[in-house]
Design an enzyme around this catalytic site. Sequence first.
Site, short mmCIF file in Angstrom:
data_model
loop_
_atom_site.label_atom_id
_atom_site.label_comp_id
_atom_site.label_asym_id
_atom_site.label_seq_id
_atom_site.Cartn_x
_atom_site.Cartn_y
_atom_site.Cartn_z
N LYS A 279 27.36 27.85 45.38
CA LYS A 279 26.31 28.68 44.76
C LYS A 279 24.97 27.94 44.84
O LYS A 279 24.74 27.23 45.80
CB LYS A 279 26.68 29.03 43.32
CG LYS A 279 28.11 29.49 43.18
CD LYS A 279 28.40 30.14 41.87
CE LYS A 279 29.87 30.44 41.77
NZ LYS A 279 30.19 31.41 40.74
N GLY B 299 33.54 32.09 36.88
CA GLY B 299 32.71 31.20 36.07
C GLY B 299 32.94 31.34 34.58
O GLY B 299 32.15 30.83 33.77
N GLU C 265 38.18 38.55 43.98
CA GLU C 265 37.60 37.82 42.86
C GLU C 265 37.26 38.78 41.71
O GLU C 265 36.20 39.42 41.73
CB GLU C 265 36.31 37.12 43.30
CG GLU C 265 36.49 36.12 44.41
CD GLU C 265 35.38 35.09 44.39
OE1 GLU C 265 35.70 33.90 44.28
OE2 GLU C 265 34.21 35.46 44.45
N GLU D 291 28.06 38.03 42.77
CA GLU D 291 26.72 37.63 42.33
C GLU D 291 25.65 38.23 43.24
O GLU D 291 24.57 38.61 42.79
CB GLU D 291 26.62 36.09 42.28
CG GLU D 291 27.40 35.55 41.08
CD GLU D 291 27.92 34.13 41.25
OE1 GLU D 291 27.46 33.41 42.15
OE2 GLU D 291 28.81 33.74 40.47
N SER E 34 37.74 31.18 38.48
CA SER E 34 38.17 30.09 37.60
C SER E 34 39.42 29.36 38.11
O SER E 34 40.27 28.93 37.31
CB SER E 34 38.37 30.59 36.17
OG SER E 34 37.14 31.08 35.66
N HIS F 30 29.92 38.69 47.79
CA HIS F 30 30.18 38.00 46.52
C HIS F 30 29.57 38.82 45.38
O HIS F 30 28.49 39.40 45.53
CB HIS F 30 29.58 36.59 46.55
CG HIS F 30 30.06 35.74 45.41
ND1 HIS F 30 29.56 35.86 44.14
CD2 HIS F 30 31.02 34.80 45.36
CE1 HIS F 30 30.19 35.00 43.35
NE2 HIS F 30 31.09 34.35 44.06
N ASN G 228 32.65 27.34 46.96
CA ASN G 228 31.40 28.10 46.97
C ASN G 228 30.46 27.38 46.02
O ASN G 228 30.63 27.46 44.81
CB ASN G 228 31.65 29.54 46.52
CG ASN G 228 30.36 30.32 46.32
OD1 ASN G 228 29.32 29.95 46.85
ND2 ASN G 228 30.42 31.38 45.54
C1 PEP Z 1 33.07 32.06 42.91
O1 PEP Z 1 31.89 31.89 42.70
O2 PEP Z 1 33.42 32.57 43.98
C2 PEP Z 1 34.03 31.64 41.90
C3 PEP Z 1 35.27 32.02 42.04
O3 PEP Z 1 33.56 30.89 40.87
P1 PEP Z 1 34.45 30.09 39.76
O4 PEP Z 1 35.55 29.39 40.52
O5 PEP Z 1 33.49 29.13 39.14
O6 PEP Z 1 34.99 31.10 38.83
#
Ligand code: PEP
Length: 254
Positions: free
Chosen positions: A18, A179, A173, A103, A219, A101, A16
């Site tokens: 972003k 992040g 998630e 975000e 992460s 998601h 992803n």
């Molecule tokens: C994500 O944005 O879906 C995500 C899991 O980000 P990260 O791997 O950077 O934590």
Amino acid sequence: MKLKVIIMRKRLAAGNWKMNMTPSQAKSFISEIKPLLADADSEVLFFVPAIDIQAALAAAEGSNIQIGAENFFYEDKGAYTGEISLDMIRDTGAEYVLMGHSERRTIFGESDEWINKKLLKAIEYGMKPMVCCGESLEIREAGNTLGWIEAQIRSAFTGVSAADAANVVIAYEPIWAIGTGKVATTDQAQEVCGMIRKLIADIYDADTAEKIRILYGGSVSPENAAELFAQPDIDGGLVGGASLKTSFEKIAKA
Ligand code: PEP
């Protein structure tokens, strides 16, 4: 004697991006990582910003890399300035679409109702949907994680048939792990992914639950991917930051 049929779920490593990568950067990154991923056993996918889709698809041509859209609006067309429809995305050749998601939920205010509308529309358009769910740190610390995830999943899948649900990918998630470099323990990730599979069996049936793919995201890195993906109910990962580097290869092969 009744024989149990074991369904092998194809692993999926999804990036992803972003709001990162210009179309030119997308083109050069996909061209660079393409040979590295050629022998990956898992399905490999990058969700990219809408403006990068065509460049990424062109660079990925002839490879095992799939390209998906990070976002779309659930209406077919009309006066929605700045929005991108599924008709537009499908026309590019991209197949996967991401929704729910955290975000988008927290920064852009997308509600459970929106996620449900998006999922129903993605199914109507014959796209491959990925639905994210996840709890905040406050919810986890209050001991409400499982109830929260259950409510998100029940809402997202309202009106979705068992046959369509089996083709949806769910990404668990935890928001506190996105992040932040703070990855969920394998036990925490497996507990929630296992609960989601049981919930799908409860909403639909055991067969749908066996077929549906459930990913962990938050992460994920080349260092922790193998242990996470070895869990019985984790079928791969949704990867943010680490999908912007060619070392994503190690995650796709974990
Ligand atoms: C994500 O944005 O879906 C995500 C899991 O980000 P990260 O791997 O950077 O934590």
